[in-house]
Write an enzyme that holds these catalytic residues in place. Sequence first.
Site, PDB file in Angstrom:
ATOM      1  N   ARG A   1      45.979 -11.323  68.544  1.00  0.00           N
ATOM      2  CA  ARG A   1      44.879 -12.477  67.368  1.00  0.00           C
ATOM      3  C   ARG A   1      44.205 -11.657  66.192  1.00  0.00           C
ATOM      4  NH1 ARG A   1      40.362 -16.761  69.865  1.00  0.00           N
ATOM      5  NH2 ARG A   1      41.040 -17.962  68.981  1.00  0.00           N
TER       6      ARG A   1
ATOM      7  N   ARG B   1      30.006 -21.767  75.686  1.00  0.00           N
ATOM      8  CA  ARG B   1      30.711 -21.527  74.181  1.00  0.00           C
ATOM      9  C   ARG B   1      30.671 -22.657  73.521  1.00  0.00           C
ATOM     10  NH1 ARG B   1      34.908 -17.391  73.470  1.00  0.00           N
ATOM     11  NH2 ARG B   1      34.581 -18.040  71.367  1.00  0.00           N
TER      12      ARG B   1
ATOM     13  N   LYS C   1      32.363 -28.153  67.843  1.00  0.00           N
ATOM     14  CA  LYS C   1      32.510 -26.185  67.310  1.00  0.00           C
ATOM     15  C   LYS C   1      33.325 -26.039  66.150  1.00  0.00           C
ATOM     16  CE  LYS C   1      34.723 -22.897  70.043  1.00  0.00           C
ATOM     17  NZ  LYS C   1      34.842 -22.332  69.226  1.00  0.00           N
ATOM     18  N   ASN C   2      34.224 -25.788  65.879  1.00  0.00           N
ATOM     19  CA  ASN C   2      34.749 -25.324  65.119  1.00  0.00           C
ATOM     20  C   ASN C   2      34.786 -26.041  63.846  1.00  0.00           C
ATOM     21  OD1 ASN C   2      36.402 -23.647  67.346  1.00  0.00           O
ATOM     22  ND2 ASN C   2      38.899 -24.508  67.105  1.00  0.00           N
TER      23      ASN C   2
ATOM     24  N   CYS D   1      37.852 -14.890  73.426  1.00  0.00           N
ATOM     25  CA  CYS D   1      38.964 -15.185  74.208  1.00  0.00           C
ATOM     26  C   CYS D   1      39.674 -14.274  74.050  1.00  0.00           C
ATOM     27  CB  CYS D   1      38.994 -16.362  74.052  1.00  0.00           C
ATOM     28  SG  CYS D   1      37.712 -17.733  73.865  1.00  0.00           S
TER      29      CYS D   1
ATOM     30  N   ASP E   1      44.643 -25.754  71.902  1.00  0.00           N
ATOM     31  CA  ASP E   1      43.084 -25.577  72.331  1.00  0.00           C
ATOM     32  C   ASP E   1      43.248 -27.122  73.356  1.00  0.00           C
ATOM     33  OD1 ASP E   1      42.254 -23.673  71.326  1.00  0.00           O
ATOM     34  OD2 ASP E   1      41.107 -25.009  69.803  1.00  0.00           O
TER      35      ASP E   1
HETATM   36  C1  UD1 Z   1      41.216 -21.092  65.242  1.00  0.00           C
HETATM   37  C2  UD1 Z   1      40.418 -21.797  66.870  1.00  0.00           C
HETATM   38  C3  UD1 Z   1      41.167 -21.949  67.600  1.00  0.00           C
HETATM   39  C4  UD1 Z   1      42.172 -23.003  67.631  1.00  0.00           C
HETATM   40  C5  UD1 Z   1      42.984 -21.639  66.728  1.00  0.00           C
HETATM   41  C6  UD1 Z   1      44.574 -22.047  66.860  1.00  0.00           C
HETATM   42  C7  UD1 Z   1      37.802 -21.394  65.370  1.00  0.00           C
HETATM   43  C8  UD1 Z   1      36.499 -20.927  65.364  1.00  0.00           C
HETATM   44  N1  UD1 Z   1      39.262 -21.375  66.500  1.00  0.00           N
HETATM   45  O1  UD1 Z   1      41.155 -19.615  65.938  1.00  0.00           O
HETATM   46  O2  UD1 Z   1      40.396 -22.652  68.660  1.00  0.00           O
HETATM   47  O3  UD1 Z   1      42.560 -22.395  69.150  1.00  0.00           O
HETATM   48  O4  UD1 Z   1      42.543 -22.054  65.866  1.00  0.00           O
HETATM   49  O5  UD1 Z   1      44.300 -24.269  66.660  1.00  0.00           O
HETATM   50  O6  UD1 Z   1      38.149 -22.949  64.199  1.00  0.00           O
HETATM   51  N2  UD1 Z   1      47.145 -14.867  63.288  1.00  0.00           N
HETATM   52  C9  UD1 Z   1      47.923 -13.328  63.247  1.00  0.00           C
HETATM   53  N3  UD1 Z   1      47.072 -12.493  62.119  1.00  0.00           N
HETATM   54  C10 UD1 Z   1      46.454 -13.309  61.682  1.00  0.00           C
HETATM   55  C11 UD1 Z   1      44.892 -14.234  61.987  1.00  0.00           C
HETATM   56  C12 UD1 Z   1      46.630 -15.178  62.289  1.00  0.00           C
HETATM   57  O7  UD1 Z   1      48.647 -13.479  63.499  1.00  0.00           O
HETATM   58  O8  UD1 Z   1      45.373 -12.522  60.442  1.00  0.00           O
HETATM   59  C13 UD1 Z   1      47.760 -15.423  64.356  1.00  0.00           C
HETATM   60  C14 UD1 Z   1      47.314 -15.924  65.978  1.00  0.00           C
HETATM   61  O9  UD1 Z   1      47.447 -14.610  66.772  1.00  0.00           O
HETATM   62  C15 UD1 Z   1      47.664 -16.780  66.593  1.00  0.00           C
HETATM   63  C16 UD1 Z   1      48.164 -17.883  65.488  1.00  0.00           C
HETATM   64  O10 UD1 Z   1      47.391 -17.211  64.350  1.00  0.00           O
HETATM   65  O11 UD1 Z   1      48.728 -16.582  66.848  1.00  0.00           O
HETATM   66  C17 UD1 Z   1      46.799 -18.489  64.484  1.00  0.00           C
HETATM   67  O12 UD1 Z   1      45.458 -17.818  64.598  1.00  0.00           O
HETATM   68  P1  UD1 Z   1      44.351 -18.794  63.817  1.00  0.00           P
HETATM   69  O13 UD1 Z   1      44.599 -20.075  63.672  1.00  0.00           O
HETATM   70  O14 UD1 Z   1      44.448 -18.210  63.145  1.00  0.00           O
HETATM   71  O15 UD1 Z   1      43.574 -18.955  65.279  1.00  0.00           O
HETATM   72  P2  UD1 Z   1      41.553 -18.761  65.089  1.00  0.00           P
HETATM   73  O16 UD1 Z   1      41.539 -19.346  63.575  1.00  0.00           O
HETATM   74  O17 UD1 Z   1      41.091 -17.449  65.280  1.00  0.00           O
END
Ligand code: UD1
Length: 429
Positions: free
Chosen positions: A131, A408, A22-23, A126, A316
Amino acid sequence: MDRIRIVGGQRLNGTIPISGAKNAALPLMIASLLTDETLTLENVPRLRDVQQLFHILSNHGVDHSIEGKRNGQDGMTGQTVHLSARAIVDTTAPYELVSTMRASFWVIGPLLARMGEARVSLPGGCAIGTRPVDFFIEGLKGLGAEIDIDAGYVVARARKGMQGGRVVLPKVSVGATHTLLMAATLARGETVIENAAREPEIVDLARCLMAMGARIEGAGTSTIHVEGVSRLGGARHRVLPDRIETGTYAMAVATVGGDVLLEGASADLIEAPLALLAGAGVGVERTNSGVRITRNGHGLAPVDVTTAPFPGFPTDLQAQLMAMTTRADGVSHITETIFENRFMHVQELARLGARITLDGQRATIEGGAKLKGAPVMATDLRASVSLVIAGLAAEGETTINRVYHLDRGFERLEDKLGRCGAEIERISG
Ligand code: UD1
């Protein structure tokens, strides 16, 4: 609303086909916005998030068609999808479409790169922490975009197109890396993304972008170089296997015992979790057709794990591991470092009899608990599957409510587990 009913106590024996990730599928589908030619993706999983992204992309003008089944394929075979963004008709991604899935925010990168503008609602997804999107905003500014926040929308413009630049991510972010990578492919000049995420899904996206004509080096390391090109073309790409689904079923077998071949799984994508399982006494064998997981009669040693970006132990799989450790012979510890609110499954696991205490981001799990079936509530995608694992191990009947979370991200979960002997069914309505 659908529910899942499980009568626990059965071991798992047989074969579980692993779906496309999915990711990986989500960013690959979003990459179709970068070209007016057709992007064909094979092995796309049938999931609610994928359906939702079709809606979002079609709002921007992306046509999609799904190939019919071919001889020899069954319902477990991933689908082949053709995506064609000949003309972008709308650069706004509205709240109604974006609010249910955080990854849909990532359209901001390709829209900006191709159209010089994007208006994208701040995301939902979620409920596992705040985030924010600050890394995206700073990163895109570093590539020449002007950005305002207006009435819940991120409004981004790059009138003269994106311009290569050096972006240092303050913290590893999968989504920011995907988005900046896509934006940089069509920027003028060179972009360097430092402290980039190294997840296999980033490598998969980069491979696809390169097949479309992008010039990228270093995907899979913390420094990615992109030399912008003036246009990208169509390509055909196969989505890599889902390492989180692989780890989930591996932990299910570890929890209840049995012998299951995870067909099509790639052990290379999931070394840290598999090493952890092997260390806990679970049989882990790489075979030509996938990964075989066995636990027959052996105990399960407790573990001490901290989640980390790839190649560390993935957040995850944290909830699934916690379900598993309720059955370990001793006390386990799990520390969550990626998301600050990712322990909502703890209360629900406790309803089944798990003995877990929380101290900030660290959970202590007393093994050997006798789990007993109960009604429980799914709170997020990965948490809900941890309840399935615990339900499989519990004595008697467990009903999991709010199954839409599971849909999902897990394709045909009840079929896959049912084929291996689990007593599990979906109750509609
Ligand atoms: C992706 C995955 C999710 C997984 C996560 C971490 C997909 C669709 N989703 O989510 O399943 O749990 O990676 O491996 O691929 N952050 C900030 N500011 C930002 C962006 C991120 O502070 O602008 C923080 C987030 O709150 C979190 C950390 O960075 O604490 C990592 O998040 P991120 O790797 O961005 O997660 P996703 O890409 O949303």
